[in-house]
Scaffold this active site. Structure first.
Site, PDB file in Angstrom:
ATOM      1  N   HIS A  48       0.845  -1.201   0.000  1.00 31.79           N
ATOM      2  CA  HIS A  48       0.000   0.000   0.000  1.00 31.79           C
ATOM      3  C   HIS A  48       0.877   1.246   0.000  1.00 31.79           C
ATOM      4  O   HIS A  48       0.599   2.215  -0.721  1.00 31.79           O
ATOM      5  CB  HIS A  48      -0.918   0.004   1.227  1.00 31.79           C
ATOM      6  CG  HIS A  48      -1.664   1.277   1.417  1.00 31.79           C
ATOM      7  ND1 HIS A  48      -2.870   1.553   0.798  1.00 31.79           N
ATOM      8  CD2 HIS A  48      -1.371   2.379   2.164  1.00 31.79           C
ATOM      9  CE1 HIS A  48      -3.277   2.751   1.153  1.00 31.79           C
ATOM     10  NE2 HIS A  48      -2.387   3.277   1.987  1.00 31.79           N
ATOM     11  N   GLU A  49       1.935   1.226   0.812  1.00 26.83           N
ATOM     12  CA  GLU A  49       2.849   2.371   0.845  1.00 26.83           C
ATOM     13  C   GLU A  49       3.577   2.522  -0.490  1.00 26.83           C
ATOM     14  O   GLU A  49       3.866   3.642  -0.916  1.00 26.83           O
ATOM     15  CB  GLU A  49       3.845   2.218   1.994  1.00 26.83           C
ATOM     16  CG  GLU A  49       3.204   2.136   3.380  1.00 26.83           C
ATOM     17  CD  GLU A  49       2.220   3.253   3.666  1.00 26.83           C
ATOM     18  OE1 GLU A  49       2.414   4.381   3.172  1.00 26.83           O
ATOM     19  OE2 GLU A  49       1.229   2.987   4.368  1.00 26.83           O
ATOM     20  N   HIS A  84       1.624   4.640  -2.748  1.00 28.37           N
ATOM     21  CA  HIS A  84       1.840   6.081  -2.587  1.00 28.37           C
ATOM     22  C   HIS A  84       3.080   6.548  -3.352  1.00 28.37           C
ATOM     23  O   HIS A  84       3.090   7.633  -3.942  1.00 28.37           O
ATOM     24  CB  HIS A  84       1.994   6.429  -1.107  1.00 28.37           C
ATOM     25  CG  HIS A  84       0.710   6.357  -0.338  1.00 28.37           C
ATOM     26  ND1 HIS A  84      -0.446   6.981  -0.746  1.00 28.37           N
ATOM     27  CD2 HIS A  84       0.402   5.717   0.827  1.00 28.37           C
ATOM     28  CE1 HIS A  84      -1.407   6.743   0.132  1.00 28.37           C
ATOM     29  NE2 HIS A  84      -0.919   5.977   1.090  1.00 28.37           N
TER      30      HIS A  84
END
Length: 228
Positions: free
Chosen positions: A99-100, A103
């Site tokens: 998920h990071e 980003h």
């Protein structure tokens, strides 16, 4: 109308929403942190693989203290993973780590809402502190004008949270897409990762609802002062 009774009721509702959302994401992570991935790679290894696959060798992956304190720092081009997520090979940890990465990919692609959120951070930092001061002064001295200043500053925080929603949802979509393409998780594990990330997204929805309730509560307080 008993404005103060309604105000206290709204405060309790907001608190319950925040607590329940946090319990949900914590329980989801604890559940899927016990499910070891078939490939046995760690969160850090999964993140590094996704970053390299997306031509992002300049993004570093490091450890950070705390529980689920994982985040991407766009200024230092660094993904910071909590100790367990960094070294654990569970579906939950891999989902959080990737998920990071989502980003970081957003940053590379100049994703509009990520850039907008970064620009709003100084405004939100000011609004968070100045807003509470204005509200406190308004309540202490019965100055409705100060309460309305606090409401306006709370609206700025609401705007930030509304911008954060698409940023987080889009990062999760990118993470799941990368996990699927890279075959880092099998089909069953991918579904579990999707549930885990959906639970995390609910915390941001809860933040939006909580701030909306806070704004409504302040409007009620202001109205009660006007009626007196």
């Amino acid at each position: 109308m008993d404005y103060y009774f309604i105000s206290y009721g709204l405060t309790i509702i907001a608190l319950l929403i925040t607590i329940l959302a946090q319990i949900f994401v914590d329980s989801s992570y604890k559940k899927y942190s016990k499910v070891k991935s078939e490939r046995g790679i760690t969160g850090a290894e999964a993140a590094r693989y996704i970053l390299d696959k997306n031509n992002l060798p300049n993004i570093t992956v490091t450890k950070v203290g705390g529980y689920l304190s994982d985040h991407y720092d766009p200024t230092r081009k660094t993904i910071r993973l909590s100790n367990k997520v960094y070294s654990d090979s569970s579906v939950g940890s891999i989902a959080v780590a990737c998920h990071e990465c989502g980003h970081a990919i957003q940053d590379r692609d100049n994703y509009f809402f990520l850039k907008l959120r970064s620009k709003l951070i100084p405004i939100v930092n000011f609004s968070s502190s100045a807003g509470y001061i204005a509200i406190l002064l308004g309540l202490l001295f019965g100055a409705v004008e100060f309460i309305w200043i606090g409401i306006i500053l709370e609206i700025a925080i609401l705007l930030f949270q509304l911008v954060t929603l698409p940023v987080e949802i889009n990062a999760s979509k990118r993470a799941l897409k990368e996990l699927d393409y890279a075959h880092l998780l099998n089909s069953k594990e991918l579904k579990q990762a999707k549930v885990m990330l959906a639970a995390a997204a609910l915390t941001y929805v809860a933040s939006v609802v909580t701030i909306l309730i806070q704004i409504l509560r302040l409007i009620l307080i202001s109205s009660s002062r006007n009626d007196n």
